[in-house]
Write a protein that holds these residues in place. Sequence first.
Motif, PDB file in Angstrom:
ATOM      1  N   LEU A 241       0.824  -1.210   0.000  1.00  0.00           N
ATOM      2  CA  LEU A 241       0.000   0.000   0.000  1.00  0.00           C
ATOM      3  C   LEU A 241       0.860   1.263   0.000  1.00  0.00           C
ATOM      4  CD1 LEU A 241      -2.768   1.296   0.011  1.00  0.00           C
ATOM      5  CD2 LEU A 241      -2.870   0.957   2.490  1.00  0.00           C
ATOM      6  N   PRO A 242       1.900   1.366   0.817  1.00  0.00           N
ATOM      7  CA  PRO A 242       2.748   2.566   0.721  1.00  0.00           C
ATOM      8  C   PRO A 242       3.404   2.714  -0.650  1.00  0.00           C
ATOM      9  CG  PRO A 242       3.138   1.458   2.818  1.00  0.00           C
ATOM     10  CD  PRO A 242       2.287   0.541   1.992  1.00  0.00           C
ATOM     11  N   GLU A 243       3.833   1.606  -1.248  1.00  0.00           N
ATOM     12  CA  GLU A 243       4.436   1.680  -2.578  1.00  0.00           C
ATOM     13  C   GLU A 243       3.427   2.144  -3.614  1.00  0.00           C
ATOM     14  OE1 GLU A 243       7.827  -1.849  -2.176  1.00  0.00           O
ATOM     15  OE2 GLU A 243       5.778  -2.348  -2.829  1.00  0.00           O
ATOM     16  N   LEU A 244       2.199   1.657  -3.516  1.00  0.00           N
ATOM     17  CA  LEU A 244       1.146   2.080  -4.440  1.00  0.00           C
ATOM     18  C   LEU A 244       0.886   3.572  -4.316  1.00  0.00           C
ATOM     19  CD1 LEU A 244      -1.290   1.602  -6.379  1.00  0.00           C
ATOM     20  CD2 LEU A 244      -2.638   1.056  -4.338  1.00  0.00           C
ATOM     21  N   VAL A 245       0.756   4.040  -3.090  1.00  0.00           N
ATOM     22  CA  VAL A 245       0.474   5.457  -2.861  1.00  0.00           C
ATOM     23  C   VAL A 245       1.618   6.318  -3.386  1.00  0.00           C
ATOM     24  CG1 VAL A 245       0.225   7.193  -1.032  1.00  0.00           C
ATOM     25  CG2 VAL A 245      -1.101   5.073  -0.938  1.00  0.00           C
ATOM     26  N   ASP A 246       2.861   5.922  -3.114  1.00  0.00           N
ATOM     27  CA  ASP A 246       4.010   6.689  -3.604  1.00  0.00           C
ATOM     28  C   ASP A 246       4.046   6.711  -5.131  1.00  0.00           C
ATOM     29  OD1 ASP A 246       4.831   7.243  -1.042  1.00  0.00           O
ATOM     30  OD2 ASP A 246       6.413   5.725  -0.991  1.00  0.00           O
TER      31      ASP A 246
ATOM     32  N   PRO B 290      -4.426  10.773  -9.182  1.00  0.00           N
ATOM     33  CA  PRO B 290      -5.012  11.347  -7.977  1.00  0.00           C
ATOM     34  C   PRO B 290      -5.844  10.408  -7.125  1.00  0.00           C
ATOM     35  CG  PRO B 290      -6.309  11.966  -9.873  1.00  0.00           C
ATOM     36  CD  PRO B 290      -5.145  11.187 -10.406  1.00  0.00           C
ATOM     37  N   GLY B 291      -6.185   9.213  -7.638  1.00  0.00           N
ATOM     38  CA  GLY B 291      -7.096   8.340  -6.897  1.00  0.00           C
ATOM     39  C   GLY B 291      -6.627   6.909  -6.854  1.00  0.00           C
ATOM     40  N   VAL B 292      -7.054   6.199  -5.804  1.00  0.00           N
ATOM     41  CA  VAL B 292      -6.791   4.766  -5.673  1.00  0.00           C
ATOM     42  C   VAL B 292      -8.084   4.070  -5.262  1.00  0.00           C
ATOM     43  CG1 VAL B 292      -4.330   4.902  -5.164  1.00  0.00           C
ATOM     44  CG2 VAL B 292      -5.973   5.111  -3.284  1.00  0.00           C
TER      45      VAL B 292
ATOM     46  N   ASP C 268      -2.430  11.851   3.457  1.00  0.00           N
ATOM     47  CA  ASP C 268      -1.193  12.630   3.554  1.00  0.00           C
ATOM     48  C   ASP C 268      -0.477  12.748   2.209  1.00  0.00           C
ATOM     49  OD1 ASP C 268      -1.721  12.942   6.216  1.00  0.00           O
ATOM     50  OD2 ASP C 268      -0.179  11.549   6.930  1.00  0.00           O
ATOM     51  N   ALA C 269      -0.718  11.784   1.307  1.00  0.00           N
ATOM     52  CA  ALA C 269      -0.122  11.842  -0.029  1.00  0.00           C
ATOM     53  C   ALA C 269      -0.918  12.721  -0.981  1.00  0.00           C
ATOM     54  CB  ALA C 269      -0.006  10.435  -0.608  1.00  0.00           C
ATOM     55  N   GLY C 270      -2.046  13.253  -0.527  1.00  0.00           N
ATOM     56  CA  GLY C 270      -2.877  14.101  -1.364  1.00  0.00           C
ATOM     57  C   GLY C 270      -3.753  13.338  -2.336  1.00  0.00           C
ATOM     58  N   LEU C 271      -3.951  12.037  -2.082  1.00  0.00           N
ATOM     59  CA  LEU C 271      -4.789  11.212  -2.937  1.00  0.00           C
ATOM     60  C   LEU C 271      -6.166  11.027  -2.319  1.00  0.00           C
ATOM     61  CD1 LEU C 271      -2.247   8.366  -3.815  1.00  0.00           C
ATOM     62  CD2 LEU C 271      -2.536  10.586  -4.930  1.00  0.00           C
ATOM     63  N   SER C 272      -7.086  10.490  -3.116  1.00  0.00           N
ATOM     64  CA  SER C 272      -8.411  10.125  -2.604  1.00  0.00           C
ATOM     65  C   SER C 272      -8.649   8.639  -2.840  1.00  0.00           C
ATOM     66  CB  SER C 272      -9.513  10.936  -3.290  1.00  0.00           C
ATOM     67  OG  SER C 272      -9.568  10.626  -4.668  1.00  0.00           O
ATOM     68  N   VAL C 273      -9.460   8.047  -1.964  1.00  0.00           N
ATOM     69  CA  VAL C 273      -9.896   6.663  -2.151  1.00  0.00           C
ATOM     70  C   VAL C 273     -11.203   6.707  -2.927  1.00  0.00           C
ATOM     71  CG1 VAL C 273     -10.550   4.502  -1.037  1.00  0.00           C
ATOM     72  CG2 VAL C 273      -8.795   5.958   0.005  1.00  0.00           C
ATOM     73  N   THR C 274     -11.210   6.139  -4.131  1.00  0.00           N
ATOM     74  CA  THR C 274     -12.385   6.259  -4.993  1.00  0.00           C
ATOM     75  C   THR C 274     -13.424   5.184  -4.704  1.00  0.00           C
ATOM     76  OG1 THR C 274     -11.176   5.038  -6.712  1.00  0.00           O
ATOM     77  CG2 THR C 274     -11.144   7.443  -6.826  1.00  0.00           C
ATOM     78  N   THR C 275     -12.977   3.980  -4.382  1.00  0.00           N
ATOM     79  CA  THR C 275     -13.899   2.905  -4.004  1.00  0.00           C
ATOM     80  C   THR C 275     -13.217   2.002  -2.989  1.00  0.00           C
ATOM     81  OG1 THR C 275     -13.137   1.354  -5.715  1.00  0.00           O
ATOM     82  CG2 THR C 275     -14.984   2.796  -6.304  1.00  0.00           C
ATOM     83  N   LEU C 276     -14.034   1.252  -2.266  1.00  0.00           N
ATOM     84  CA  LEU C 276     -13.548   0.128  -1.469  1.00  0.00           C
ATOM     85  C   LEU C 276     -14.237  -1.122  -1.990  1.00  0.00           C
ATOM     86  CD1 LEU C 276     -11.876  -0.948   0.919  1.00  0.00           C
ATOM     87  CD2 LEU C 276     -13.925  -0.665   2.343  1.00  0.00           C
ATOM     88  N   CYS C 277     -13.451  -2.144  -2.223  1.00  0.00           N
ATOM     89  CA  CYS C 277     -13.955  -3.417  -2.708  1.00  0.00           C
ATOM     90  C   CYS C 277     -13.509  -4.495  -1.718  1.00  0.00           C
ATOM     91  CB  CYS C 277     -13.378  -3.704  -4.090  1.00  0.00           C
ATOM     92  SG  CYS C 277     -14.209  -5.016  -4.998  1.00  0.00           S
ATOM     93  N   ARG C 278     -14.354  -5.341  -1.271  1.00  0.00           N
ATOM     94  CA  ARG C 278     -15.699  -5.449  -1.755  1.00  0.00           C
ATOM     95  C   ARG C 278     -16.592  -5.894  -0.614  1.00  0.00           C
ATOM     96  NH1 ARG C 278     -14.105 -10.928  -5.046  1.00  0.00           N
ATOM     97  NH2 ARG C 278     -13.728 -12.075  -3.150  1.00  0.00           N
ATOM     98  N   GLY C 279     -17.867  -5.538  -0.745  1.00  0.00           N
ATOM     99  CA  GLY C 279     -18.910  -6.112   0.081  1.00  0.00           C
ATOM    100  C   GLY C 279     -19.712  -7.086  -0.760  1.00  0.00           C
ATOM    101  N   GLY C 280     -20.852  -7.504  -0.205  1.00  0.00           N
ATOM    102  CA  GLY C 280     -21.735  -8.383  -0.955  1.00  0.00           C
ATOM    103  C   GLY C 280     -21.764  -9.796  -0.437  1.00  0.00           C
ATOM    104  N   PHE C 281     -21.901 -10.766  -1.380  1.00  0.00           N
ATOM    105  CA  PHE C 281     -22.042 -12.193  -1.079  1.00  0.00           C
ATOM    106  C   PHE C 281     -23.242 -12.406  -0.146  1.00  0.00           C
ATOM    107  CE2 PHE C 281     -17.872 -11.685  -2.781  1.00  0.00           C
ATOM    108  CZ  PHE C 281     -17.752 -12.777  -3.624  1.00  0.00           C
TER     109      PHE C 281
END
Length: 311
Positions: free
Chosen positions: A24-29, A37-39, A60-73
């Motif tokens: 996750l830190p590597e992805l954000v960087d 701008p989004g993950v 802190d990286a100035g990004l936004s979380v666009t979705t969380l996956c997943r719910g359901g089932f």
Amino acid sequence: MSPLDPMNLSRLSINQMTVKQLSLPELVDACAESGVPGVGLWREPVRAYGVEAAARLVRDAGLSVTTLCRGGFFTASEPHARVRALDDNRAAIDEAAALGTDTLVLVSGGLPEGSRDLAGARERVADALAELGPYARAGGVRLAIEPLHPMYASDRCVVSTLGQALELAERFPAEEVGVVVDTYHVWWDDLAPAAVARAGAGGRIHSFQLADWITPLPAGVLTGRGQLGDGVIDLWGWCERVDAAGYPGPVEVELFNEGLWGRKGVEVLRETVERFGAVVRGRSVAPGGSVEPLAPAPPMSTAPPSGSPVR
């Protein structure tokens, strides 16, 4: 290749599974360095890192979380299993709210073992939405039903078309339940364009995801989502279609692909950014990865990648 126009990245989001080899830190960087701008995040790695810590890292990286996956089932018929599923989805809603995203993606679930009752399974999905919708809305989170290609209907998702997803979503307020338009799952469906327009008119497009369709599919079929431009989907056409329906939100690239996962994650992310830039300019990708210009086309609209302002 010429540098990308930064405007064309203003709605881009990289789903965590696209480069799951990155922490996750590597992805954000990598996203911050590439101007993404989004993950889109997944619950399992977020939980392993810590939900609050993940929220702080992205913020802190100035990004936004666009979705969380997943719910359901939601399709289990056994009462205790249904209670567990509802409890887990309430937890997912809380995690989405903590991460600052207004969109929880739902994969509905397949047929229970021994069952052939598709209609009954879909009704159990509706029952779960009725219970979870108000809880999600109170937390500033929308539930986004993702229809999956029919090849997943038996074991993963009894909602196979955008029309079926809308029939479920439209029983509830748009502020509670909408749909995901994922090119990989809906590109083949002649009725999907009309469903996109209908979903847009009702304010129910809660997420738009890009992936290409490549054949032959791998064993197990889950990892067949191709890099943008490597397959047969008219990705630019789908971008135009979803824009025309009035969707202003993030465009999330979600790829499950063993070949991509076997490469350096930062390299894959940079390639994905390049391919996305080609798509939103209305260009095609030739064999070998070079970008070929098509007829000039206007860029996609440039709303910020934060989803609809529901909180």
